[in-house]
Design a protein around this motif. Structure first.
Motif, PDB file in Angstrom:
ATOM      1  N   GLY A   1      11.703  13.453  -5.202  1.00  0.00           N
ATOM      2  CA  GLY A   1      10.439  14.175  -5.156  1.00  0.00           C
ATOM      3  C   GLY A   1       9.277  13.254  -4.822  1.00  0.00           C
ATOM      4  N   LEU A   2       9.295  12.049  -5.398  1.00  0.00           N
ATOM      5  CA  LEU A   2       8.244  11.072  -5.087  1.00  0.00           C
ATOM      6  C   LEU A   2       8.326  10.611  -3.637  1.00  0.00           C
ATOM      7  CD1 LEU A   2       8.114   8.887  -8.331  1.00  0.00           C
ATOM      8  CD2 LEU A   2       6.543  10.696  -7.601  1.00  0.00           C
ATOM      9  N   TYR A   3       9.552  10.458  -3.131  1.00  0.00           N
ATOM     10  CA  TYR A   3       9.693  10.092  -1.712  1.00  0.00           C
ATOM     11  C   TYR A   3       9.073  11.166  -0.819  1.00  0.00           C
ATOM     12  CZ  TYR A   3      13.133   6.601  -3.222  1.00  0.00           C
ATOM     13  OH  TYR A   3      13.750   5.540  -3.808  1.00  0.00           O
ATOM     14  N   ALA A   4       9.287  12.435  -1.180  1.00  0.00           N
ATOM     15  CA  ALA A   4       8.705  13.533  -0.403  1.00  0.00           C
ATOM     16  C   ALA A   4       7.183  13.486  -0.460  1.00  0.00           C
ATOM     17  CB  ALA A   4       9.223  14.876  -0.924  1.00  0.00           C
ATOM     18  N   VAL A   5       6.645  13.114  -1.620  1.00  0.00           N
ATOM     19  CA  VAL A   5       5.189  12.983  -1.742  1.00  0.00           C
ATOM     20  C   VAL A   5       4.682  11.865  -0.842  1.00  0.00           C
ATOM     21  CG1 VAL A   5       3.320  12.376  -3.319  1.00  0.00           C
ATOM     22  CG2 VAL A   5       5.114  13.945  -4.072  1.00  0.00           C
ATOM     23  N   LEU A   6       5.406  10.740  -0.797  1.00  0.00           N
ATOM     24  CA  LEU A   6       5.009   9.630   0.068  1.00  0.00           C
ATOM     25  C   LEU A   6       4.991  10.057   1.536  1.00  0.00           C
ATOM     26  CD1 LEU A   6       6.960   6.634  -1.533  1.00  0.00           C
ATOM     27  CD2 LEU A   6       4.498   7.066  -1.632  1.00  0.00           C
ATOM     28  N   LEU A   7       6.026  10.794   1.949  1.00  0.00           N
ATOM     29  CA  LEU A   7       6.043  11.278   3.332  1.00  0.00           C
ATOM     30  C   LEU A   7       4.924  12.286   3.573  1.00  0.00           C
ATOM     31  CD1 LEU A   7       9.860  11.734   4.072  1.00  0.00           C
ATOM     32  CD2 LEU A   7       8.340   9.900   4.836  1.00  0.00           C
TER      33      LEU A   7
ATOM     34  N   TRP B   1       0.799  -4.836   9.844  1.00  0.00           N
ATOM     35  CA  TRP B   1       2.097  -4.938   9.176  1.00  0.00           C
ATOM     36  C   TRP B   1       1.982  -4.495   7.719  1.00  0.00           C
ATOM     37  CZ3 TRP B   1       6.751  -4.970  10.900  1.00  0.00           C
ATOM     38  CH2 TRP B   1       7.066  -5.577  12.124  1.00  0.00           C
ATOM     39  N   ALA B   2       0.875  -4.866   7.069  1.00  0.00           N
ATOM     40  CA  ALA B   2       0.678  -4.483   5.666  1.00  0.00           C
ATOM     41  C   ALA B   2       0.549  -2.965   5.538  1.00  0.00           C
ATOM     42  CB  ALA B   2      -0.553  -5.174   5.106  1.00  0.00           C
ATOM     43  N   ARG B   3      -0.166  -2.330   6.456  1.00  0.00           N
ATOM     44  CA  ARG B   3      -0.316  -0.879   6.411  1.00  0.00           C
ATOM     45  C   ARG B   3       1.023  -0.184   6.628  1.00  0.00           C
ATOM     46  NH1 ARG B   3      -5.813  -0.263  10.132  1.00  0.00           N
ATOM     47  NH2 ARG B   3      -7.296  -1.045   8.549  1.00  0.00           N
ATOM     48  N   ALA B   4       1.816  -0.698   7.573  1.00  0.00           N
ATOM     49  CA  ALA B   4       3.116  -0.099   7.839  1.00  0.00           C
ATOM     50  C   ALA B   4       4.071  -0.302   6.667  1.00  0.00           C
ATOM     51  CB  ALA B   4       3.723  -0.687   9.114  1.00  0.00           C
ATOM     52  N   ALA B   5       3.923  -1.432   5.972  1.00  0.00           N
ATOM     53  CA  ALA B   5       4.823  -1.741   4.852  1.00  0.00           C
ATOM     54  C   ALA B   5       4.502  -0.934   3.603  1.00  0.00           C
ATOM     55  CB  ALA B   5       4.757  -3.230   4.533  1.00  0.00           C
ATOM     56  N   ALA B   6       3.364  -0.264   3.582  1.00  0.00           N
ATOM     57  CA  ALA B   6       2.981   0.490   2.384  1.00  0.00           C
ATOM     58  C   ALA B   6       4.028   1.540   2.027  1.00  0.00           C
ATOM     59  CB  ALA B   6       1.617   1.145   2.600  1.00  0.00           C
ATOM     60  N   LEU B   7       4.586   2.226   3.024  1.00  0.00           N
ATOM     61  CA  LEU B   7       5.581   3.267   2.758  1.00  0.00           C
ATOM     62  C   LEU B   7       6.881   2.688   2.182  1.00  0.00           C
ATOM     63  CD1 LEU B   7       6.594   6.208   2.941  1.00  0.00           C
ATOM     64  CD2 LEU B   7       7.262   5.728   5.304  1.00  0.00           C
ATOM     65  N   PRO B   8       7.538   1.745   2.853  1.00  0.00           N
ATOM     66  CA  PRO B   8       8.803   1.243   2.283  1.00  0.00           C
ATOM     67  C   PRO B   8       8.623   0.479   0.978  1.00  0.00           C
ATOM     68  CG  PRO B   8       8.194  -0.025   4.220  1.00  0.00           C
ATOM     69  CD  PRO B   8       7.278   1.152   4.169  1.00  0.00           C
ATOM     70  N   VAL B   9       7.497  -0.233   0.806  1.00  0.00           N
ATOM     71  CA  VAL B   9       7.286  -0.970  -0.442  1.00  0.00           C
ATOM     72  C   VAL B   9       7.088  -0.005  -1.608  1.00  0.00           C
ATOM     73  CG1 VAL B   9       5.680  -2.494  -1.652  1.00  0.00           C
ATOM     74  CG2 VAL B   9       6.404  -3.048   0.669  1.00  0.00           C
ATOM     75  N   SER B  10       6.318   1.059  -1.377  1.00  0.00           N
ATOM     76  CA  SER B  10       6.142   2.073  -2.429  1.00  0.00           C
ATOM     77  C   SER B  10       7.473   2.737  -2.767  1.00  0.00           C
ATOM     78  CB  SER B  10       5.123   3.120  -1.972  1.00  0.00           C
ATOM     79  OG  SER B  10       3.873   2.534  -1.680  1.00  0.00           O
ATOM     80  N   ALA B  11       8.257   3.030  -1.717  1.00  0.00           N
ATOM     81  CA  ALA B  11       9.562   3.639  -1.949  1.00  0.00           C
ATOM     82  C   ALA B  11      10.483   2.682  -2.706  1.00  0.00           C
ATOM     83  CB  ALA B  11      10.182   4.032  -0.612  1.00  0.00           C
ATOM     84  N   LEU B  12      10.382   1.394  -2.419  1.00  0.00           N
ATOM     85  CA  LEU B  12      11.222   0.413  -3.136  1.00  0.00           C
ATOM     86  C   LEU B  12      10.911   0.402  -4.617  1.00  0.00           C
ATOM     87  CD1 LEU B  12      13.312  -1.846  -3.050  1.00  0.00           C
ATOM     88  CD2 LEU B  12      11.463  -3.450  -2.502  1.00  0.00           C
ATOM     89  N   GLY B  13       9.616   0.514  -4.954  1.00  0.00           N
ATOM     90  CA  GLY B  13       9.243   0.581  -6.364  1.00  0.00           C
ATOM     91  C   GLY B  13       9.854   1.796  -7.043  1.00  0.00           C
ATOM     92  N   VAL B  14       9.829   2.930  -6.360  1.00  0.00           N
ATOM     93  CA  VAL B  14      10.438   4.148  -6.909  1.00  0.00           C
ATOM     94  C   VAL B  14      11.945   3.968  -7.084  1.00  0.00           C
ATOM     95  CG1 VAL B  14      10.867   6.591  -6.497  1.00  0.00           C
ATOM     96  CG2 VAL B  14       8.639   5.624  -5.928  1.00  0.00           C
ATOM     97  N   CYS B  15      12.579   3.338  -6.096  1.00  0.00           N
ATOM     98  CA  CYS B  15      14.022   3.119  -6.163  1.00  0.00           C
ATOM     99  C   CYS B  15      14.402   2.221  -7.346  1.00  0.00           C
ATOM    100  CB  CYS B  15      14.512   2.484  -4.857  1.00  0.00           C
ATOM    101  SG  CYS B  15      16.283   2.153  -4.786  1.00  0.00           S
ATOM    102  N   LEU B  16      13.646   1.161  -7.567  1.00  0.00           N
ATOM    103  CA  LEU B  16      13.933   0.266  -8.702  1.00  0.00           C
ATOM    104  C   LEU B  16      13.787   0.995 -10.027  1.00  0.00           C
ATOM    105  CD1 LEU B  16      12.184  -3.003  -7.432  1.00  0.00           C
ATOM    106  CD2 LEU B  16      14.637  -2.463  -7.450  1.00  0.00           C
ATOM    107  N   LEU B  17      12.779   1.858 -10.109  1.00  0.00           N
ATOM    108  CA  LEU B  17      12.625   2.648 -11.338  1.00  0.00           C
ATOM    109  C   LEU B  17      13.806   3.618 -11.501  1.00  0.00           C
ATOM    110  CD1 LEU B  17       8.803   3.531 -11.289  1.00  0.00           C
ATOM    111  CD2 LEU B  17      10.004   1.987 -12.860  1.00  0.00           C
ATOM    112  N   GLY B  18      14.293   4.138 -10.377  1.00  0.00           N
ATOM    113  CA  GLY B  18      15.412   5.046 -10.451  1.00  0.00           C
ATOM    114  C   GLY B  18      16.682   4.386 -10.973  1.00  0.00           C
ATOM    115  N   TRP B  19      16.838   3.097 -10.715  1.00  0.00           N
ATOM    116  CA  TRP B  19      18.018   2.387 -11.196  1.00  0.00           C
ATOM    117  C   TRP B  19      17.863   1.911 -12.645  1.00  0.00           C
ATOM    118  CZ3 TRP B  19      22.703   2.382  -9.284  1.00  0.00           C
ATOM    119  CH2 TRP B  19      22.894   2.617  -7.934  1.00  0.00           C
ATOM    120  N   THR B  20      16.630   1.747 -13.082  1.00  0.00           N
ATOM    121  CA  THR B  20      16.420   1.197 -14.414  1.00  0.00           C
ATOM    122  C   THR B  20      16.198   2.254 -15.495  1.00  0.00           C
ATOM    123  OG1 THR B  20      14.058   0.943 -13.902  1.00  0.00           O
ATOM    124  CG2 THR B  20      15.506  -0.984 -13.532  1.00  0.00           C
ATOM    125  N   LEU B  21      15.618   3.390 -15.118  1.00  0.00           N
ATOM    126  CA  LEU B  21      15.321   4.436 -16.112  1.00  0.00           C
ATOM    127  C   LEU B  21      16.566   5.262 -16.447  1.00  0.00           C
ATOM    128  CD1 LEU B  21      11.822   5.689 -14.928  1.00  0.00           C
ATOM    129  CD2 LEU B  21      12.372   4.080 -16.748  1.00  0.00           C
TER     130      LEU B  21
END
Length: 253
Positions: free
Chosen positions: A48-54, A233-253
C-alpha cells in the motif's frame, strides 16, 4: 539515434519527472522494482505504501489517474492467471464464500497481483514521461551492450514502418470492396501477410545497404550526450530509497 520518435504511451509535459535524464529514471524504476519484488508478501501494508509512492510520482509528473489505470489493463492476462491460482494450487484449504481455496494459492495470487501491478505502474509512469529516443539514449548511457540498444532502436522504428504498411494494404483492400467476413477470406489475408513479410524484408535490405554506403560499421554515432547532475540523481533516487526503507520495515516488523 536518429530523429525524435514519439510513442503512444508518452504524455507530453513539462513536469519535474519529465525533466529528469532518462538514465536516472531507468535506474530508479529498475531499483524500485527490485525492492518491490524483495518485499515479503505477508507485509501487505508495505505494498500500500509503494502504491502511495507511485501516486506521488504520478502527481508530480501530472499523469491523471484515469490515464494510468487505462494503461494498466495490459496486465489483465496476469490477473487471470492469479485468479486461477487459489483453485489449482495444492496444500491447506480454506472456505471463502462457499468455495474451497488453497491458502498457498491465495498468497501466491496476492503476490503476483501486488508486485506485478506495482511493476507495471512504474513502467507506465516511465513510458509516460520519457520519449522512446530518450529511453534508448538512457540505455546507452547506462552502458547496455551497444548491439542490444541498436536492435531495440531498429525494432521500434520498423514496428511503426510495418504497422503503416499494414494500414496502407488494408486501405487498398477496402478500396477494392474487400471485407473479411468468414473462413473463405482467410486465403486473401494469408496472401496479404506473405506480401507484407516480403515487403518488410526487402525494405530492411535496402535500409541496410543505404547504411553501409554511408559508412555504417556496426556502431551508431552518438548525437546527443545525456548527462545528469548530482541533484538530478538525488531526485531520481528518492523513489527507490523510500521504497527500500519500506522494504526493510517489512522484513523487521
Amino acid at each position: 539515434m536518429g530523429a525524435g520518435h514519439a510513442h503512444k504511451l508518452y504524455r507530453h509535459g513539462h513536469s519535474p519527472v519529465h525533466a529528469l535524464p532518462p538514465h536516472c529514471k531507468l535506474a530508479a524504476v529498475f531499483c524500485f522494482v527490485l525492492v518491490v519484488v524483495s518485499t515479503p508478501r505477508e507485509a501487505m501494508w508495505a505494498f500500500g505504501l509503494y502504491a502511495v509512492l507511485l501516486g506521488v510520482v504520478a502527481y508530480a509528473a501530472r499523469v491523471p489517474a484515469g490515464y494510468l489505470l487505462k494503461r494498466l489493463l495490459i496486465e489483465v492476462p496476469f490477473v487471470a492467471f492469479a485468479v486461477l491460482m487459489p483453485f489449482v494450487a495444492q496444500g491447506e484449504r480454506v472456505e471463502v464464500l462457499g468455495m474451497s481455496l488453497s491458502v498457498s494459492g491465495l498468497w501466491g495470487a496476492w503476490n503476483v497481483l501486488a508486485k506485478g501491478t506495482l511493476g507495471v505502474a512504474a513502467s507506465v509512469l516511465l513510458a509516460s514521461t520519457t520519449e522512446l529516443r530518450s529511453l534508448l539514449l538512457g540505455l546507452q548511457r547506462l552502458k547496455l551492450p551497444p548491439m542490444l540498444v541498436q536492435i531495440a532502436s531498429f525494432m521500434i522504428r520498423y514496428g511503426d514502418v510495418i504497422t503503416d504498411e499494414m494500414r496502407r494494404m488494408s486501405i487498398a483492400r477496402r478500396s477494392r470492396g474487400f471485407e473479411a467476413r468468414g473462413v473463405r477470406h482467410w486465403g486473401v489475408l494469408g496472401k496479404t501477410a506473405g506480401a507484407l513479410f516480403i515487403r518488410s524484408y526487402e525494405r530492411g535490405e535496402r535500409v541496410h545497404l543505404a547504411m553501409v554506403s554511408r559508412g555504417y560499421t556496426g556502431t551508431m554515432p552518438v548525437i546527443d550526450e545525456v548527462t545528469a547532475s548530482r541533484v538530478q540523481w538525488a531526485r531520481a533516487a528518492a523513489l527507490p530509497v523510500s521504497a527500500l526503507g519500506v522494504c526493510l520495515l517489512g522484513w523487521t516488523l
